[in-house]
Structures are given as C-alpha cells and as structure tokens.
Write a protein that holds these residues in place. Sequence first.
Motif, PDB file in Angstrom:
ATOM      1  N   VAL A  10      12.447  29.318  34.040  1.00 15.21           N
ATOM      2  CA  VAL A  10      11.169  29.272  33.738  1.00 15.21           C
ATOM      3  C   VAL A  10      10.094  29.449  34.848  1.00 15.21           C
ATOM      4  O   VAL A  10       9.122  29.855  34.996  1.00 15.21           O
ATOM      5  CB  VAL A  10      10.719  28.025  32.894  1.00 15.21           C
ATOM      6  N   THR A  11      10.751  29.091  36.221  1.00 15.60           N
ATOM      7  CA  THR A  11       9.951  29.164  37.600  1.00 15.60           C
ATOM      8  C   THR A  11      10.026  30.484  38.118  1.00 15.60           C
ATOM      9  O   THR A  11       9.366  30.856  38.848  1.00 15.60           O
ATOM     10  CB  THR A  11      10.603  28.313  38.433  1.00 15.60           C
ATOM     11  N   GLY A  12      10.679  31.459  37.406  1.00 17.15           N
ATOM     12  CA  GLY A  12      10.921  32.966  37.849  1.00 17.15           C
ATOM     13  C   GLY A  12       9.336  33.665  37.345  1.00 17.15           C
ATOM     14  O   GLY A  12       8.395  33.367  36.674  1.00 17.15           O
ATOM     15  N   ILE A  33      14.429  23.708  35.508  1.00 16.33           N
ATOM     16  CA  ILE A  33      14.447  23.860  36.924  1.00 16.33           C
ATOM     17  C   ILE A  33      15.531  23.031  37.641  1.00 16.33           C
ATOM     18  O   ILE A  33      16.177  22.456  37.142  1.00 16.33           O
ATOM     19  CB  ILE A  33      12.893  23.134  37.215  1.00 16.33           C
ATOM     20  N   ARG A  34      15.385  23.662  38.960  1.00 18.31           N
ATOM     21  CA  ARG A  34      16.301  23.253  39.959  1.00 18.31           C
ATOM     22  C   ARG A  34      15.924  22.276  40.749  1.00 18.31           C
ATOM     23  O   ARG A  34      14.537  22.539  41.304  1.00 18.31           O
ATOM     24  CB  ARG A  34      17.067  24.350  40.663  1.00 18.31           C
ATOM     25  N   ARG A  35      16.523  21.457  41.374  1.00 14.23           N
ATOM     26  CA  ARG A  35      16.081  20.469  42.567  1.00 14.23           C
ATOM     27  C   ARG A  35      15.896  21.270  43.740  1.00 14.23           C
ATOM     28  O   ARG A  35      17.049  22.026  44.026  1.00 14.23           O
ATOM     29  CB  ARG A  35      17.079  19.380  42.627  1.00 14.23           C
ATOM     30  N   GLN A  84      20.702  34.551  39.750  1.00 14.98           N
ATOM     31  CA  GLN A  84      20.434  35.123  41.273  1.00 14.98           C
ATOM     32  C   GLN A  84      20.322  36.671  40.723  1.00 14.98           C
ATOM     33  O   GLN A  84      20.996  37.464  40.668  1.00 14.98           O
ATOM     34  CB  GLN A  84      21.755  34.870  41.950  1.00 14.98           C
ATOM     35  N   SER A  85      18.977  36.836  41.148  1.00 10.82           N
ATOM     36  CA  SER A  85      18.394  38.080  40.616  1.00 10.82           C
ATOM     37  C   SER A  85      18.217  39.362  41.587  1.00 10.82           C
ATOM     38  O   SER A  85      17.699  40.265  41.428  1.00 10.82           O
ATOM     39  CB  SER A  85      16.936  38.215  39.966  1.00 10.82           C
ATOM     40  N   HIS A  86      18.612  38.770  42.779  1.00  9.55           N
ATOM     41  CA  HIS A  86      18.306  39.957  43.997  1.00  9.55           C
ATOM     42  C   HIS A  86      19.936  40.637  44.323  1.00  9.55           C
ATOM     43  O   HIS A  86      20.733  39.976  44.750  1.00  9.55           O
ATOM     44  CB  HIS A  86      18.001  39.098  45.182  1.00  9.55           C
ATOM     45  N   PRO A 151      27.727  43.688  43.086  1.00  8.94           N
ATOM     46  CA  PRO A 151      28.219  42.366  42.621  1.00  8.94           C
ATOM     47  C   PRO A 151      27.483  41.896  41.552  1.00  8.94           C
ATOM     48  O   PRO A 151      27.767  41.140  40.352  1.00  8.94           O
ATOM     49  CB  PRO A 151      28.427  41.332  43.718  1.00  8.94           C
ATOM     50  N   TYR A 152      25.846  41.959  41.689  1.00 11.61           N
ATOM     51  CA  TYR A 152      25.070  41.470  40.716  1.00 11.61           C
ATOM     52  C   TYR A 152      25.168  42.126  39.399  1.00 11.61           C
ATOM     53  O   TYR A 152      25.436  41.489  38.256  1.00 11.61           O
ATOM     54  CB  TYR A 152      23.501  41.728  41.276  1.00 11.61           C
ATOM     55  N   ALA A 153      25.378  43.401  39.588  1.00 10.32           N
ATOM     56  CA  ALA A 153      25.411  44.215  38.142  1.00 10.32           C
ATOM     57  C   ALA A 153      26.916  43.836  37.308  1.00 10.32           C
ATOM     58  O   ALA A 153      27.020  43.833  36.164  1.00 10.32           O
ATOM     59  CB  ALA A 153      25.337  45.835  38.309  1.00 10.32           C
TER      60      ALA A 153
HETATM   61  P1  NAP Z   1      13.195  35.726  39.307  1.00 10.75           P
HETATM   62  O1  NAP Z   1      11.806  35.632  39.483  1.00 10.75           O
HETATM   63  O2  NAP Z   1      14.337  35.746  40.668  1.00 10.75           O
HETATM   64  O3  NAP Z   1      13.726  34.276  38.672  1.00 10.75           O
HETATM   65  C1  NAP Z   1      15.062  33.964  38.427  1.00 10.75           C
HETATM   66  C2  NAP Z   1      14.847  32.462  37.918  1.00 10.75           C
HETATM   67  O4  NAP Z   1      16.269  31.915  37.811  1.00 10.75           O
HETATM   68  C3  NAP Z   1      14.252  31.471  38.691  1.00 10.75           C
HETATM   69  O5  NAP Z   1      13.586  30.363  37.807  1.00 10.75           O
HETATM   70  C4  NAP Z   1      15.342  30.777  39.347  1.00 10.75           C
HETATM   71  O6  NAP Z   1      15.077  29.577  39.842  1.00 10.75           O
HETATM   72  C5  NAP Z   1      16.336  30.711  38.210  1.00 10.75           C
HETATM   73  N1  NAP Z   1      18.072  30.402  38.916  1.00 10.75           N
HETATM   74  C6  NAP Z   1      18.419  31.017  39.863  1.00 10.75           C
HETATM   75  N2  NAP Z   1      19.612  30.526  40.026  1.00 10.75           N
HETATM   76  C7  NAP Z   1      19.751  29.578  38.850  1.00 10.75           C
HETATM   77  C8  NAP Z   1      20.949  28.667  38.742  1.00 10.75           C
HETATM   78  N3  NAP Z   1      21.829  28.490  39.463  1.00 10.75           N
HETATM   79  N4  NAP Z   1      20.434  27.646  37.623  1.00 10.75           N
HETATM   80  C9  NAP Z   1      19.263  27.557  37.202  1.00 10.75           C
HETATM   81  N5  NAP Z   1      18.465  28.603  37.379  1.00 10.75           N
HETATM   82  C10 NAP Z   1      18.465  29.540  38.482  1.00 10.75           C
HETATM   83  O7  NAP Z   1      13.781  36.768  38.243  1.00 10.75           O
HETATM   84  P2  NAP Z   1      12.991  37.658  37.229  1.00 10.75           P
HETATM   85  O8  NAP Z   1      12.563  38.902  37.765  1.00 10.75           O
HETATM   86  O9  NAP Z   1      11.945  36.800  36.592  1.00 10.75           O
HETATM   87  O10 NAP Z   1      13.933  37.918  36.095  1.00 10.75           O
HETATM   88  C11 NAP Z   1      14.390  37.342  35.050  1.00 10.75           C
HETATM   89  C12 NAP Z   1      15.921  37.704  34.627  1.00 10.75           C
HETATM   90  O11 NAP Z   1      15.897  39.004  34.188  1.00 10.75           O
HETATM   91  C13 NAP Z   1      16.916  37.669  35.594  1.00 10.75           C
HETATM   92  O12 NAP Z   1      18.141  37.316  34.778  1.00 10.75           O
HETATM   93  C14 NAP Z   1      16.972  39.057  36.011  1.00 10.75           C
HETATM   94  O13 NAP Z   1      18.406  39.258  36.577  1.00 10.75           O
HETATM   95  C15 NAP Z   1      16.730  39.619  35.027  1.00 10.75           C
HETATM   96  N6  NAP Z   1      16.307  41.166  35.097  1.00 10.75           N
HETATM   97  C16 NAP Z   1      15.061  41.051  35.791  1.00 10.75           C
HETATM   98  C17 NAP Z   1      14.454  42.450  35.924  1.00 10.75           C
HETATM   99  C18 NAP Z   1      13.255  42.680  36.698  1.00 10.75           C
HETATM  100  O14 NAP Z   1      12.904  43.725  37.051  1.00 10.75           O
HETATM  101  N7  NAP Z   1      12.478  41.673  36.892  1.00 10.75           N
HETATM  102  C19 NAP Z   1      15.128  43.543  35.404  1.00 10.75           C
HETATM  103  C20 NAP Z   1      16.097  43.367  34.445  1.00 10.75           C
HETATM  104  C21 NAP Z   1      16.646  42.208  34.290  1.00 10.75           C
HETATM  105  P3  NAP Z   1      14.387  28.859  41.260  1.00 10.75           P
HETATM  106  O15 NAP Z   1      12.918  29.309  41.055  1.00 10.75           O
HETATM  107  O16 NAP Z   1      14.850  27.427  41.456  1.00 10.75           O
HETATM  108  O17 NAP Z   1      14.945  29.671  42.073  1.00 10.75           O
END
Ligand code: NAP
Length: 363
Positions: A10-12, A33-35, A84-86, A151-153
């Motif tokens: 939710v923080t993303g 959320i995470r600590r 881990q979205s990067h 590795p992400y994909a």
């Molecule tokens: P983001 O801004 O990087 O947010 C990722 C979220 O995941 C953050 O809240 C993060 O928490 C949390 N997270 C990471 N590792 C975690 C863990 N071990 N346990 C619990 N929470 C964890 O990503 P986004 O752009 O919003 O994307 C959301 C999702 O859609 C992701 O799964 C991403 O892979 C996918 N996606 C994104 C796009 C895009 O273009 N944005 C496209 C396709 C798919 P912290 O804040 O604590 O780090």
Amino acid sequence: MVRVALITGVTGQDGSFLAELLLGKGYEVHGTIRRSSVDFRERIAHLEGQPHFHLHYADMSDSMSLLQVIGLIRPQEIYNLAAQSHVQVSFDAPEFTANVDATGVLRILEAVRLCGLTHSCRIYQASTSELYGKVEQIPQNEDTPFHPYSPYAVAKLYGHWIVREYREAYGMFCCAGILFNHESERRGETFVTRKITLAAARIRQGKQKKLYLGNLSSYRDWGYAKDYVECMWLMLQNIKPEDYVIATGKQHTVREFCRLAFHYVGIELEFVGEGVDEKGVDRRSGEIVVEVSPDFYRPTDVVNLLGDPSKACRELGWNPEKTSFEELVRIMVEADMVKVTAEQVGEHVRTNLTEYLEKGIVK
Ligand code: NAP
Ligand code: G4F
C-alpha cells in the motif's frame, strides 16, 4: 455490507492510488507495511488517521505475518501489489526478488486457503509486461508467448502461473493484470520516467548539472497509474476471473520521454551522437545536459513493449486514451517543479534558521 479489502504494497505508487480509489467507494481498506528505520509512508500520509484505513505489519517473505493479517481481517478482496519492483535491482538481488515476487504470491494464496477463504476472497495479482521480455510479437496481448528477460520477470512469471494454477485447481477467484508501465508524480525516483522529470526540474532550477541515463532507445507503452488502478478493481468485479493486458497501445522511446519532459521545463533538447556517446544538448545554451552511462545498462534489457488492450476495452470498458502520453509527462514535470521549488524554500528556511540559531536570534 461494507466490503473489506487488503492491499499488499500500500505504500507503493499503485497501492496509494488504489487505497484512495477503494476508500472513495466505501471500502474498509487494510494495507500492509514493513518496518523501516526511516519513514517511507509519504504516499499514504494523507490517508493515515482516516477511520476506514488500517495498516498492519507484514512481509511477503514471512508466511506467518501474512496468515495473521489475512486471518484477522478476512478480506473479500486482496490486491497483491507488494514486490521488489525494480528490474535492474533484480540482477543484484535475484534471490530476494524471487522470494518476494514469486514465492510471496504463493504465500498469499495459501494463507487465503488456510483461513478458509478459498471461495469468498477474490485476489488480484500484479503481473507485468516484463513477462513478454525478449518480445516474440508486437503488439503484445493475452495470447502472446512470455519470454522473461530478467530475474524480476522470471519471478513474476511464477506469480502469474501460480495464480492461474490456483484458479484452476481450487476454483479460486484469482486473476492477473498484465500491466504495462504506468507512471505518475508518485513514481519511485529511480525508474526512468521519474528520474527524468525530477532531473529536468532540478536542471531548470539550477540544482543539478547533468542527467545520466542508460538505454535511450528502449520503447515503453507508458500510461498514468491513477487510471490503471481502476482496472485492478474492475477485474475483481468481473463475473469470471480472467487475466487482462492493460496498456495504452502507444509506445515511445526513453529519448522521446526525455525530450518532452525537458520541453515542459523550457529546455529544448537536441540529441547528437550514438550509443554510449549520445548526448542531449540544450539548443539555447549549447550545454550538454543528458549523457549516457553504461552503469544504467542492464545485462539483458527489454526494448520493445507495446500493449494491445483490446480485451480490456471490450470487457472492462477500459479507456486507453484517458490520460495521453503528453498529459502524463506534463503532470509529472509540473509536480516535480513544485517539489524542487519547495525543497529550495526548505533549504533557504533551514539555512536562515541555522544562522538565527547560531546568532541566538532563535532559541
Ligand atoms: P512500488 O512503488 O515499487 O511499490 C512496491 C510496494 O511493495 C511497496 O509498498 C513496497 O513496500 C512493497 N514491498 C516490497 N517488498 C516487500 C516485501 N518483502 N514485503 C512486503 N511489501 C513489500 O511498485 P508499483 O509501481 O506501485 O507497482 C505495484 C506492483 O505492480 C508491483 O508488484 C510491480 O511489480 C507491479 N507492476 C508495476 C508496474 C508499473 O509500471 N508501475 C507495471 C507492471 C507491474 P516499501 O514501501 O516498504 O518498500
Ligand atoms: O523505468 P524502468 O526502470 O522500468 P522497467 O524496467 O520497464 O520496469 C517497470 O515497468 C515494468 C512493466 O513493464 C514493471 F513490471 C516494473 O515493476 C517497473 O515498474 O526502465 C524502463 C526502460 C528500460 O529499458 C531501461 O533500460 O528505461 C531504460 N533506462 C534507460 N536509462 C533506464 C535508465 N531505466 C532506469 N531505471 N534508469 C535509467 O537511468
């Protein structure tokens, strides 16, 4: 009956927009959320304290924490956005990425089953256009073969398939959105679009000299995140659980994004040279403001993403033209111009304050 939703991540970027959307629809919204030793809740700070918004500590690598939160709130809808979205980071932390982005999805599905919610809880999984990777077809739709190229994909492919497997094996309502890149003023600062808009604003305001980028010729199908989270919700309101491609159907290069972002801050860029020697030159001053650095090249890079959102348009009423590419870049640049200005004001205030403290004017 108030509907209860759980958003992991939710923080993303997406999590924060989705929380706003669901609260607006009258949901009771819970987020994980995470600590962290520093506070990274900037994107949801405005929601904290609202009576229907609740936060819980949980980690995608920790089954017990997921079981606990799902068992406690017994959600009707789960949006699994945590990852881990990067992509580039996944080359440096492949095992962590697999644990969170692949096995983490399995943990959510099993927690739902163990809590006896198999037939009452609907699950959205954040799949990605990165699954197409070394693309085998242009444009890409729901039938295009996957060829993950990082590795992400590869981790996300496991997540995608395990969701399909649980749908078929246990009749669960779980589906995946194959979302193409979506950006916003809340985008993480190391993704290429935000890195560019922030740098353009800083360079314009004299706070940065140069922007270093990797592959400028990479094509992406970029949309606005706020529009995309609506599709996540629509997928869970469907009659049947199905997977959808969400994209704009238009593609642009990193170079084009860069040119437009700088244009919006009043700098007209001309790109000269090729490959690692390519440079973005400010036409008016002749100064080089963009350079290529191999540090931002990836061992394998996905270079030609273009989505075909026809199925989502037809079945979900998705409008791929809601926010144009030009509008998206403008929204991001304007927000970063404000942010950089505010930082400068903050710096000015801090400098003055230090001086006043030193002189004993302020105590
Ligand atoms: P983001 O801004 O990087 O947010 C990722 C979220 O995941 C953050 O809240 C993060 O928490 C949390 N997270 C990471 N590792 C975690 C863990 N071990 N346990 C619990 N929470 C964890 O990503 P986004 O752009 O919003 O994307 C959301 C999702 O859609 C992701 O799964 C991403 O892979 C996918 N996606 C994104 C796009 C895009 O273009 N944005 C496209 C396709 C798919 P912290 O804040 O604590 O780090
Ligand atoms: O902005 P990016 O890092 O996004 P990427 O790799 O497409 O991944 C994002 O979108 C995916 C959907 O397709 C999501 F699943 C994923 O979670 C994430 O949100 O890079 C975009 C392109 C790449 O080809 C990269 O090589 O831009 C190129 N690029 C060029 N210079 C750069 C840079 N990318 C970054 N991050 N930083 C650069 O300096």
